[in-house]
Design an enzyme around this catalytic site. Structure first.
Site, mmCIF file in Angstrom:
data_model
loop_
_atom_site.group_PDB
_atom_site.id
_atom_site.type_symbol
_atom_site.label_atom_id
_atom_site.label_comp_id
_atom_site.label_asym_id
_atom_site.label_seq_id
_atom_site.Cartn_x
_atom_site.Cartn_y
_atom_site.Cartn_z
ATOM 1 N N ASP A 85 -10.148 3.018 -3.158
ATOM 2 C CA ASP A 85 -10.956 0.833 -2.995
ATOM 3 C C ASP A 85 -12.565 0.771 -3.215
ATOM 4 O OD1 ASP A 85 -9.008 0.696 -1.518
ATOM 5 O OD2 ASP A 85 -9.083 1.294 0.362
ATOM 6 N N ASP A 118 0.715 -0.843 -0.018
ATOM 7 C CA ASP A 118 0.254 0.321 -0.345
ATOM 8 C C ASP A 118 0.765 1.187 0.216
ATOM 9 O OD1 ASP A 118 -1.663 1.466 0.012
ATOM 10 O OD2 ASP A 118 -3.442 0.506 1.547
#
Ligand SMILES: *[C@@H]1O[C@H](CO)[C@@H](O)[C@H](O)[C@H]1NC(C)=O
Ligand SMILES: *[C@@H]1O[C@H](CO)[C@@H](O)[C@H](O)[C@H]1NC(C)=O
Length: 427
Positions: free
Chosen positions: A236, A175
């Protein structure tokens, strides 16, 4: 669903069919993909399961023992991936997302799993997952902290890569939270890629580099492809049609930049499949499955395999649709045209076949008829002089033989998709 099929000879084209020819679009930005990360992995898009969208950062195992992020959750999913046919159709990587870590590194600076939620440790879990014929994915962050605030890998890239390899991890989702600059971000993603390579273990490298780059400058996808096996471009995914739709809109809006860069070894990642959850209607689930196949997207489900409807399971395990996603030619599809709120997407496949998805983006009214000129599909060659067409979604139906000059009439539900496979008939 296709309700009427028209096979018209050259001499008797109806007017609508002729007019539709003006939409014939040749895609001129179709250049070969550049060099991919040379680790021999992700020659087709990665398939598996990833915990984030469904289970998020649930660390409360006292209140919610069945849905907290724990080794028990992953062992149950591994059992089901093995026993319920998921592995058989290709879902291979069982992936941990954020919130698996203890809040601190150990005294030697190594990451450690939360001792109460992962009492046996990640090495044990990896062995367990491997014993089921599956592979294990893990999560870390290029910056100082993970997005949920656990220890980041900044300053520890080599140590963390070696630890993951020693544990027997097969995929790393890396990430991009808590980076100080875009230079640090880019250098971090590159450094970790090289660190993974140095371990000698085959580890799929899943990046979010372009997602965190876009707010500052246009990412260099040629470069990203040299370091990552797939990369997230968008935020997301949520369990909602709004979310799926906005990802599709982003992809089609940016397709000139991102489509040609995808290919064996490196893929655009539009994020998880949320099929089998709560937010999408049946037609919207069909749309996500069909379009993720057209986009050559990694198929990482985020759902609860212990509680999933037979209908959603059948859709996720649909071998014909998976075959499009995993097609060895490895070319990502694109939006061909949008007309009156109906989007036509297409993807070239091996053996001169094509996949075509027609999406009804109108969110009012009932099923809509849509007539398409066969000659406008597959850059004008898919059905020249003729092809066999099979509808794969929503219902598998052999539609038969179509000449280049003919038309195909379909009906598409609101926010639903008709997915077709066109097999060329050259003789
Ligand atoms: C590391 O990279 C080299 C060349 O770039 C490649 O040949 C090798 O297979 C890679 N090793 C791993 C484990 O990815
Ligand atoms: C993008 O990266 C590639 C490979 O590193 C490099 O050759 C190219 O010049 C870069 N392009 C731009 C616009 O910076």
């Amino acid at each position: 669903m296709i309700t009427v099929t028209m096979r018209l000879a050259r001499r008797v084209q109806p007017l609508g069919c002729v007019l539709a020819l003006r939409f014939l679009v040749l895609v001129l930005w179709d250049v070969p993909a550049a060099w991919a990360l040379d680790n021999g992995l992700a020659t087709t898009p990665t398939m598996g399961w990833l915990h984030w969208e469904r289970f998020m950062c649930n660390t409360d195992c006292e209140e919610e023992p069945d849905s907290c992020i724990s080794e028990k959750l992953f062992m149950q999913m591994a059992d089901l991936m093995d026993s319920e046919g998921w592995k058989e159709v290709g879902y291979e990587y069982l992936c941990i997302d954020d919130c698996w870590m203890a809040p601190q590194r150990d005294s030697k600076g190594r990451l450690q799993a939360d001792p109460t939620r992962f009492p046996s440790g990640i090495h044990y879990l990896a062995n367990y997952v491997h014993s089921k014929g599956l592979k294990l994915g893990i999560y870390a962050d290029v910056g100082k902290k993970t997005c949920a605030g656990y220890p980041g890998s900044f300053g520890y890239y080599d140590i963390d890569a070696k630890l993951f390899a020693d544990w027997g991890v097969d995929l790393l989702k890396f990430d991009g939270c808590y980076c100080d600059s875009v230079e640090q971000l880019a250098n971090g993603y590159k450094h970790m890629s090289l660190a993974l390579n140095k371990t000698g273990r085959s580890i799929v490298y899943s990046c979010e580099w372009p997602l965190y780059m876009w707010p500052f400058r246009k990412p260099n996808y040629t470069e990203i492809r040299q370091y990552c096996n797939h990369w997230r471009n968008t935020g997301d995914v949520y369990d909602s049609w709004q979310s799926v739709k906005s990802i599709l809109n982003w992809v089609s809006f940016n397709q000139k930049t991102i489509v040609t860069v995808a290919g064996p070894g490196g893929w655009n990642d539009p994020d998880m499949l949320v099929i089998g959850n709560f937010g999408l209607s049946w037609d919207q689930q069909i749309t996500q499955m069909a379009l993720w196949a057209i986009m050559a997207a990694p198929l990482l489900m985020s759902n609860d395999l212990r509680h999933i409807s037979t209908q959603a399971k059948a859709l996720l395990q649909n071998k014909d649709v998976i075959a499009i996603n995993q097609d060895p030619l490895g070319k990502q599809g694109y939006l061909l045209r949008k007309e009156d709120n109906i989007e036509v997407w297409e993807r070239p496949l091996s053996n001169l076949a094509w996949a075509v998805a027609m999406v009804n983006m109108q969110e009012i009214g009932g099923p809509r008829s849509f007539t398409i000129n066969i000659a406008s599909l597959g850059q004008g060659v898919a059905c020249n002089p003729a092809c066999h067409i099979t509808e794969l979604l929503p219902v598998k139906t052999k539609l038969g033989f179509y000449e280049w000059t003919s038309c195909l009439k379909t009906r598409i539900n609101p926010s639903g998709t008709v997915l077709l496979r066109l097999e060329s008939q050259t003789t």
